[in-house]
Design an enzyme around this catalytic site. Sequence first.
Site, mmCIF file in Angstrom:
data_model
loop_
_atom_site.group_PDB
_atom_site.id
_atom_site.type_symbol
_atom_site.label_atom_id
_atom_site.label_comp_id
_atom_site.label_asym_id
_atom_site.label_seq_id
_atom_site.Cartn_x
_atom_site.Cartn_y
_atom_site.Cartn_z
ATOM 1 N N TYR A 1 -3.004 7.141 9.915
ATOM 2 C CA TYR A 1 -3.764 5.938 10.216
ATOM 3 C C TYR A 1 -3.292 5.403 11.536
ATOM 4 O O TYR A 1 -3.224 4.532 12.015
ATOM 5 C CB TYR A 1 -3.617 4.930 9.060
ATOM 6 C CG TYR A 1 -4.756 3.956 8.985
ATOM 7 C CD1 TYR A 1 -6.027 4.369 8.625
ATOM 8 C CD2 TYR A 1 -4.568 2.634 9.300
ATOM 9 C CE1 TYR A 1 -7.070 3.478 8.548
ATOM 10 C CE2 TYR A 1 -5.607 1.731 9.234
ATOM 11 C CZ TYR A 1 -6.859 2.150 8.854
ATOM 12 O OH TYR A 1 -7.888 1.256 8.777
ATOM 13 N N GLU B 1 0.814 -1.227 0.000
ATOM 14 C CA GLU B 1 0.000 0.000 0.000
ATOM 15 C C GLU B 1 0.842 1.268 0.000
ATOM 16 O O GLU B 1 1.185 1.793 1.052
ATOM 17 C CB GLU B 1 -0.933 0.011 1.233
ATOM 18 C CG GLU B 1 -1.803 1.261 1.288
ATOM 19 C CD GLU B 1 -2.705 1.347 2.532
ATOM 20 O OE1 GLU B 1 -2.572 0.504 3.437
ATOM 21 O OE2 GLU B 1 -3.520 2.281 2.570
ATOM 22 N N GLU C 1 0.077 4.640 -0.390
ATOM 23 C CA GLU C 1 -1.127 5.482 -0.536
ATOM 24 C C GLU C 1 -0.756 6.847 -1.099
ATOM 25 O O GLU C 1 -0.067 7.621 -0.437
ATOM 26 C CB GLU C 1 -1.846 5.640 0.815
ATOM 27 C CG GLU C 1 -3.031 6.607 0.696
ATOM 28 C CD GLU C 1 -3.923 6.700 1.937
ATOM 29 O OE1 GLU C 1 -3.741 5.902 2.875
ATOM 30 O OE2 GLU C 1 -4.805 7.585 1.945
ATOM 31 N N LYS D 1 -2.917 -2.385 -2.557
ATOM 32 C CA LYS D 1 -3.919 -1.473 -1.998
ATOM 33 C C LYS D 1 -3.629 -0.062 -2.491
ATOM 34 O O LYS D 1 -2.973 0.721 -1.810
ATOM 35 C CB LYS D 1 -3.877 -1.566 -0.467
ATOM 36 C CG LYS D 1 -4.948 -0.737 0.211
ATOM 37 C CD LYS D 1 -5.312 -1.276 1.576
ATOM 38 C CE LYS D 1 -6.171 -0.302 2.336
ATOM 39 N NZ LYS D 1 -6.856 -0.871 3.477
#
Length: 343
Positions: free
Chosen positions: A343, A170, A172, A212
């Site tokens: 997160y 991931e 992001e 992801k």
Amino acid sequence: MATAKKVASPGHGILAMDESNATCGKRLDSIGLENTESNRRAYRELLVTTPGLGEYISGAILFEETLYQKTSKGPSMVDVLNKQGIVPGIKVDKGLVPMANSNNESWCQGLDGLAQRCAEYYKAGARFAKWRGVISIPAGPSMIAMRDTAYGLARYAAIAQAAGLVPIVEPEVMLDGDHEIDRTLEVAEATWAETFKYLADNKVLFEGILLKPSMVTPGAENPNRSTPEQVADYTLKLLTRRVPPAVPGIMFLSGGQSELEATMNLNAMNKSPNPWHVSFSYARALQNSVLKSWQGEEKNVAAAQQALLKRAKANSMAQLGKYDPSVESADADERVFEKGYVY
Ligand code: 13P
């Protein structure tokens, strides 16, 4: 490979419920609850015990506390998930810290001791893992930040696979910024090019990973909002240009989109066949209405579980390209974007 295939099975996606204690605290605070272990457990127990959840959800990403936690009724969270046919996963990164000499960017910690932790998590029942690096478009992004994110993900993925865990990769690309959608595509292409170079260099087995990514959209502070068809068009362009068909599943994050947007965009991407399973691994876009329905009250648990089931089913239909938005209420379109989200 078997685990990756199981998670990436038709009509299924991932429930991301691996918020760190601090972030889970923010969720609880939004409904006036204190950030205690028992409140975190009550909330996560509500999620995993939702009757019938396994019909739409194939994997759940847990925070370490939850992996070792028992429900109030006795069985562990892991046992409950397994009974539902949901594969338990574990967040293994240790979070983001500032990166010296970058444009105020960050790097992701957690490689030290990772092999040992992965072995312990496997013993505790985890079968896949997650590591989240971030790329900021307004910050540049700088080459050192992009390269470090990619290299860290590749090292993590190799270590996780060696321990029998399927790594979710991931990087992001955050929604922050007022840029146009073309700029997002450009940065995402560069990010995934770096990521796949280092995954290959580190001999990561592509058949045994899950990706992801963020969807390709305009920046959250750009007044233009794209239609689901535009988002699908740009995002599929990114994927076809950068992701080999050996990768079994693409599990998108929601990144601050509303529940409705996240579902509509996923549906648009599944209107025609793809070489990979194109699905979801949402936290905010699955949990927002659950929290609102729950409000921390025992008497609301069943309604909150229905809210989760509704989102899970909507996204399951979207995975199949068969979602019908006419059943939605207006509050499903509430955006939950937060600048500089951690997160
Ligand atoms: P969101 O869907 O809320 O972006 O979170 C998914 C996630 O797991 C981020 O790492």
